[in-house]
Design an enzyme around this catalytic site. Sequence first.
Site, mmCIF file in Angstrom:
data_model
loop_
_atom_site.group_PDB
_atom_site.id
_atom_site.type_symbol
_atom_site.label_atom_id
_atom_site.label_comp_id
_atom_site.label_asym_id
_atom_site.label_seq_id
_atom_site.Cartn_x
_atom_site.Cartn_y
_atom_site.Cartn_z
ATOM 1 N N GLY A 129 1.217 -6.284 1.969
ATOM 2 C CA GLY A 129 -0.118 -6.400 2.562
ATOM 3 C C GLY A 129 -0.958 -7.534 1.998
ATOM 4 O O GLY A 129 -2.184 -7.420 1.925
ATOM 5 N N ASP A 174 -3.045 -2.189 7.828
ATOM 6 C CA ASP A 174 -3.063 -2.851 6.505
ATOM 7 C C ASP A 174 -4.487 -3.154 6.051
ATOM 8 O O ASP A 174 -4.861 -2.878 4.902
ATOM 9 C CB ASP A 174 -2.278 -4.171 6.567
ATOM 10 C CG ASP A 174 -0.780 -3.966 6.663
ATOM 11 O OD1 ASP A 174 -0.359 -2.828 6.900
ATOM 12 O OD2 ASP A 174 -0.038 -4.954 6.507
HETATM 13 O O1 PMV Z 1 2.615 -6.642 7.493
HETATM 14 P P1 PMV Z 1 3.464 -5.485 7.113
HETATM 15 O O2 PMV Z 1 4.821 -5.868 6.676
HETATM 16 O O3 PMV Z 1 2.784 -4.532 6.193
HETATM 17 O O4 PMV Z 1 3.709 -4.634 8.466
HETATM 18 C C1 PMV Z 1 2.653 -4.041 9.121
HETATM 19 C C2 PMV Z 1 3.091 -2.808 9.839
HETATM 20 C C3 PMV Z 1 3.527 -2.978 11.274
HETATM 21 O O5 PMV Z 1 3.470 -1.664 11.836
HETATM 22 C C4 PMV Z 1 4.947 -3.507 11.361
HETATM 23 C C5 PMV Z 1 2.606 -3.888 12.043
HETATM 24 C C6 PMV Z 1 1.222 -3.322 12.254
HETATM 25 O O6 PMV Z 1 0.328 -4.130 12.503
HETATM 26 O O7 PMV Z 1 1.035 -2.089 12.207
#
Ligand code: PMV
Length: 299
Positions: free
Chosen positions: A94, A139
């Site tokens: 994140g 995130d």
């Molecule tokens: O950016 P990451 O690797 O933490 O992925 C985010 C999570 C996803 O579900 C893949 C994308 C999202 O925006 O929810």
Amino acid sequence: MTKKNAEASACAKLILLGEHSAVYGHPAIAVPLPSLRLNVRLKDADSYQVKAPVGPEDAEKIIQSLKVAGQLLDSVRKLEIGISSGFPMKAGLGSSAALNVAIARGLAEMEGIQPATGRIAEIAYEMEKIFHGTPSGIDTTVSAWEKPIYFIKGKPPEFIKPKKPLTIVVAFTGISSSTREVVAEVRAARDAEPEKYDGIFRDIEKVSEQGRKCMETGNLDKLGMLMGQDHQLLRKIKVSSPEIEMLVEAAVKSGALGAKLTGAGRGGCVIALSAPEDARRISDALRMHSGDVFVAKIQ
Ligand code: PMV
């Protein structure tokens, strides 16, 4: 009172359950890592400047996100930004969300205003779109609130109070993947086979719902099992990779209650839920395959 400069920080996160399906409005669970922080230093400048070890493409995105933050906070300043991260960037922890939350906090401080946490999360979400295209917002929300959340896109987060602390061993595959690309590929695959993908996302939803209950009742054995189920569902949407599989297998063989990829996948990190007394053994097993292993306690 307005200021000419400010420093601010925001924390890393892990997605425990529900990544990818979160993009389509299904619930997901994320937890903060408050001790892992990304710091920004902002100061007034004649033109936008990024003082950080990032390539030109990322620098451009950071400048765009500074401009979005400026629009949303009614700020007309041009800024120089310095960035230092206490955790690996582009590793599924994140970092872009933490960057955006930290910028929103820092710029608000320079403008002499104190937006509510929910507003900081909203601003950071708009900034996050520059990095990730169509993010769910999970995130930026967990990074802004620094509390475990049950998240549904477009709704205020619900907070989860774990009955027992969670011990999670985190191992980086060493491979950075682009959330934007992986999310776009999953979208294309879903467009081609909507029934199949929506069925998988509904199964992930059931796992996330049950996972929340397990956290609230302290049923960590079942939570581990659900993490394993979620990982199998994520394999079906083709976001795993050989490196992820190796780490998941090593975690399970060394006694993890459950293990899975976290975040976008195709690289990034694997998380393994562990009984507190097993964390060292599981970490040692993961260190055979990963140069970056740490244990997080989630309260
Ligand atoms: O950016 P990451 O690797 O933490 O992925 C985010 C999570 C996803 O579900 C893949 C994308 C999202 O925006 O929810």
